[in-house]
Write a protein that holds these residues in place. Structure first.
Motif, short mmCIF file in Angstrom:
data_model
loop_
_atom_site.label_atom_id
_atom_site.label_comp_id
_atom_site.label_asym_id
_atom_site.label_seq_id
_atom_site.Cartn_x
_atom_site.Cartn_y
_atom_site.Cartn_z
N GLN A 50 0.84 -1.20 0.00
CA GLN A 50 0.00 0.00 0.00
C GLN A 50 0.88 1.25 0.00
O GLN A 50 1.96 1.26 0.58
CB GLN A 50 -0.90 0.03 1.24
N LYS A 51 0.35 2.31 -0.61
CA LYS A 51 1.09 3.56 -0.65
C LYS A 51 0.87 4.39 0.61
O LYS A 51 1.72 5.20 0.98
CB LYS A 51 0.69 4.37 -1.88
N ARG A 52 -0.30 4.21 1.25
CA ARG A 52 -0.59 5.03 2.43
C ARG A 52 0.32 4.67 3.60
O ARG A 52 0.79 3.55 3.73
CB ARG A 52 -2.06 4.89 2.84
N THR A 53 0.55 5.63 4.46
CA THR A 53 1.40 5.44 5.62
C THR A 53 0.60 4.82 6.76
O THR A 53 -0.56 5.21 6.98
CB THR A 53 1.97 6.80 6.09
N THR A 55 -1.16 4.23 10.19
CA THR A 55 -1.68 5.23 11.13
C THR A 55 -1.22 4.95 12.56
O THR A 55 -1.17 5.86 13.38
CB THR A 55 -3.22 5.25 11.10
N THR A 139 -3.38 0.13 7.06
CA THR A 139 -2.11 -0.28 6.49
C THR A 139 -1.32 -0.97 7.60
O THR A 139 -0.68 -0.32 8.43
CB THR A 139 -1.31 0.93 5.97
#
Length: 257
Positions: A50-53, A55, A139
């Protein structure tokens, strides 16, 4: 040899020592796998799923994981202590060249079935509040596997407290299964795909990291733990899973070229 003269107190002390040994082993595995996969991920940024960081910070997940691993260790200790004392419905078979692989695979299949249907229940309206803390991490990272609520942990790991009562599994196989479970689940949350292969997609039943990562992304797909049997039978495999596994295989080939 009894630890103390009182049989009741002796039993409690034996159980606590067993629990402590199992909990310590779980912590060693948690940090060993976590640090190893963190280093491996840093070497292969192109394999990020995934590209999202994420949380949640690693510290948040580690704190939660250490609490939940105490519950898992309690479940393990219950099963083993009952077997050691002959309280189970069936006595364990001897550990041999045939019993070890047979019961290891059988336990994987039984636990996968237990996990799949328990996981589906946790996603119902009545129970999702117990599973939601684990899904706050869309993520996941290698530290995320055991992070969550106590009820969530019991749904997955009460298996370890109960299975030895009805399955004559040697204790060594039981412990090997648990080690495999913890290591594979940590890798399954690590956020990077290092193990994509044809055996991880149709028609084979094995899985790779992408499988559970997609569960965190999309919530209502890929509920299983070790195999894709139940998800494929019940139509809950994410539609892009097999294709994305093949794409990661292509990334590996490109790196080799």
């Amino acid at each position: 040899m009894a630890l103390v003269e009182n049989p009741f107190l002796n039993g409690i002390l034996e159980f606590l020592l067993l629990f402590a040994a199992l909990y310590l082993a779980s912590l060693v595995i948690l940090f060993s796998v976590g640090l190893t996969m963190t280093a491996l991920n840093a070497r292969h940024p192109e394999r990020r799923i995934q590209k999202r960081t994420p949380t949640h910070t690693a510290l948040q997940d580690i704190k939660s994981s250490t609490r939940q691993l105490s519950i898992t260790s309690t479940c393990l200790a219950i099963g083993l202590y009952a077997q050691f004392n002959g309280w189970t419905l069936v006595a364990p078979v001897p550990l041999t060249w045939w019993s070890a692989p047979l019961f290891f695979v059988l336990s994987l299949f039984l636990h996968d079935t237990w996990f799949y249907w328990g996981h589906r229940i946790l996603h119902t309206k009545a129970f999702y509040r117990f599973h939601k803390p684990h899904h706050m991490t869309i993520t996941p990272t290698v530290w995320s596997n055991d992070a969550g609520s106590s009820v969530d942990t019991l749904f997955a790991h009460s298996y370890y407290a109960l299975v030895l009562f009805v399955v004559p599994m040697p204790a060594a196989v039981f412990l090997a299964h648990r080690v495999f479970d913890q290591v594979s689940a940590a890798i399954g949350h690590c956020g990077f795909e290092h193990f994509a292969s044809p055996s991880a997609r149709r028609p084979w039943p094995l899985l790779c990291t992408l499988y559970h990562d997609q569960h965190h992304q999309y919530f209502v797909y890929n509920y299983a733990n070790y195999f894709s049997f139940w998800d494929r039978l019940c139509g809950t495999v994410h539609p892009t899973y097999d294709k994305r596994v093949a794409e990661f295989e292509g990334i590996y080939a490109g790196r080799r070229d």
